[in-house]
Design a protein around this motif. Structure first.
Motif, mmCIF file in Angstrom:
data_model
loop_
_atom_site.group_PDB
_atom_site.id
_atom_site.type_symbol
_atom_site.label_atom_id
_atom_site.label_comp_id
_atom_site.label_asym_id
_atom_site.label_seq_id
_atom_site.Cartn_x
_atom_site.Cartn_y
_atom_site.Cartn_z
ATOM 1 N N THR A 173 -1.837 -3.974 -4.143
ATOM 2 C CA THR A 173 -2.294 -3.324 -2.919
ATOM 3 C C THR A 173 -2.527 -1.829 -3.108
ATOM 4 O O THR A 173 -3.226 -1.204 -2.311
ATOM 5 N N ALA A 210 -1.747 4.084 -0.750
ATOM 6 C CA ALA A 210 -2.959 3.712 -1.478
ATOM 7 C C ALA A 210 -4.120 4.611 -1.083
ATOM 8 O O ALA A 210 -4.983 4.925 -1.905
ATOM 9 N N GLU A 252 0.806 -1.224 0.000
ATOM 10 C CA GLU A 252 0.000 0.000 0.000
ATOM 11 C C GLU A 252 0.841 1.277 0.000
ATOM 12 O O GLU A 252 0.396 2.325 0.473
#
Length: 384
Positions: A198, A168, A156
């Protein structure tokens, strides 16, 4: 023989409404294509990340997107690196058959301009007032946007120049701001980095199709190195995307779809598990052309009739069919009334013609009588 309608009227109306909705959706297609291409890595050993982005840059230009609608962000310019034995050149293959840098490249954000802040400001249009047009994403709610990112990342997050990271959540919130501000119609997000999938896991805005090179806890790998350059020149995921695009999407009129592209992914070749997220994207992938994101919009009219006129004709025809279905008896009465009106008009017209003829004949007869009377009256004064 009478036609009997067995389908319930509400069902027929719903079907017609669905057809009208479909026509309106076709009518409201996107009107422009934009691309945001980002290489977030610095340093010579990250040569492949620059090659990844320049390869995508060449592809979207080949398929018609002009430089004025491409935002190119390069964190480092390896073409001018003193280690480059081929100065002012960048290659994505060891055969060096194609110079990606060349003479026709427009870099919009270079070096230390490639930051998380500038990237988010670009997407959300929160740039300084004096920012030139070439550094602005001038999209609207009829624009399709292709966002491609590559670099070093993890779960992420994606690094920017080994100095900062974008998460993210940051990208998801930026895309939501874009949706709220009507800055895109549909979006394709593609990322090539470790644990790439992700990076789109937190998206929540509509009309976004996302794909990445590897799943959680997986690395993304380079494809091959050039011994003369001394480093890897392209990543596997990007390499096989480009291979499909080069071999199958020859021009902007290609009919290959995003499903064709995603079906071409082979984990044995890519050495990781590429992912595709479609739950936010409410279209069938086999109906989404690759050129909806990689190509340019081309409006074509055939025989002088544009799509607008065709759409109006289709809607009018559907409205007439709906009227026939909802009240066929009324429609038949209207037809009979029209026929009677037509017959009446014909009779009236004939009567007027006859009336005009009788009036003319009367004038001629009266004139003849007056002439006779004048002749008789004049003759009575003549000497015998």
């Amino acid at each position: 023989m009478k036609l009997r309608i067995t389908t319930p009227i509400p069902t027929l109306l719903f079907t017609l409404f669905a057809l009208l909705l479909q026509l309106s959706c076709v009518h409201s297609q996107h009107t422009s294509n934009w691309a945001v291409l980002v290489s977030t890595s610095r340093f010579w050993f990250n040569y492949r990340h620059l090659a990844n982005v320049l390869s995508m840059y060449r592809t979207v230009k080949r398929l018609g997107i002009p430089d004025s609608q491409i935002i190119l962000m390069l964190a480092d310019d390896v073409a001018c690196n003193p280690r480059n034995v081929f100065p002012a050149s960048v290659f994505n293959n060891a055969d060096r058959g194609l110079d990606l840098y060349g003479d026709n490249i427009e870099v919009d954000y270079r070096g230390y301009e490639v930051t998380v802040e500038n990237f988010i400001r670009l997407l959300t249009d929160r740039v300084e007032p004096d920012t030139p047009r070439s550094k602005r994403l001038l999209t609207d709610d009829r624009s399709n946007i292709f966002v491609y990112m590559t670099g070093h990342g993890g779960n992420e997050f994606l690094k920017f120049q080994d100095a900062e990271e974008i998460s993210a959540f940051d990208i998801a919130d930026a895309f939501e701001q874009m949706w709220e501000k009507k800055r895109y119609h549909q979006m394709l997000f593609m990322i090539d980095t470790c644990q790439a999938n992700t990076m789109y896991s937190k998206f929540y805005s509509p009309n976004i199709l996302a794909t990445g090179s590897s799943k959680l806890d997986q690395s993304s790998y380079s494809h091959h190195a050039d011994n003369d350059v001394g480093v890897a020149v392209i990543d596997r995921y990007t390499y096989y995307n480009l291979e499909f695009l080069e071999n199958n999407v020859k021009n902007a009129s290609s009919k290959h779809t995003m499903k064709d592209l995603f079906d071409s992914y082979d984990t044995k070749k890519i050495h990781s598990d590429p992912g595709v997220r479609t739950d936010l994207f409410h279209r069938n992938l086999d109906e989404v052309l690759i050129t909806d994101f990689f190509g340019n919009v081309q409006n074509v009219e055939t025989d002088g009739v544009g799509e607008d006129e065709k759409w109006k004709v289709d809607v009018s025809e559907l409205a007439r069919l709906a009227a026939n279905i909802t009240s066929p008896k009324k429609q038949q009465k209207e037809i009979k009334v029209e026929e009677l009106k037509g017959k009446a008009e014909k009779k009236i017209s004939a009567f007027k013609v006859e009336e005009k003829a009788s009036w003319t004949q009367g004038v001629v007869g009266a004139t003849a009588l007056v002439a006779c009377a004048l002749a008789w009256f004049g003759g009575s004064f003549m000497p015998k």
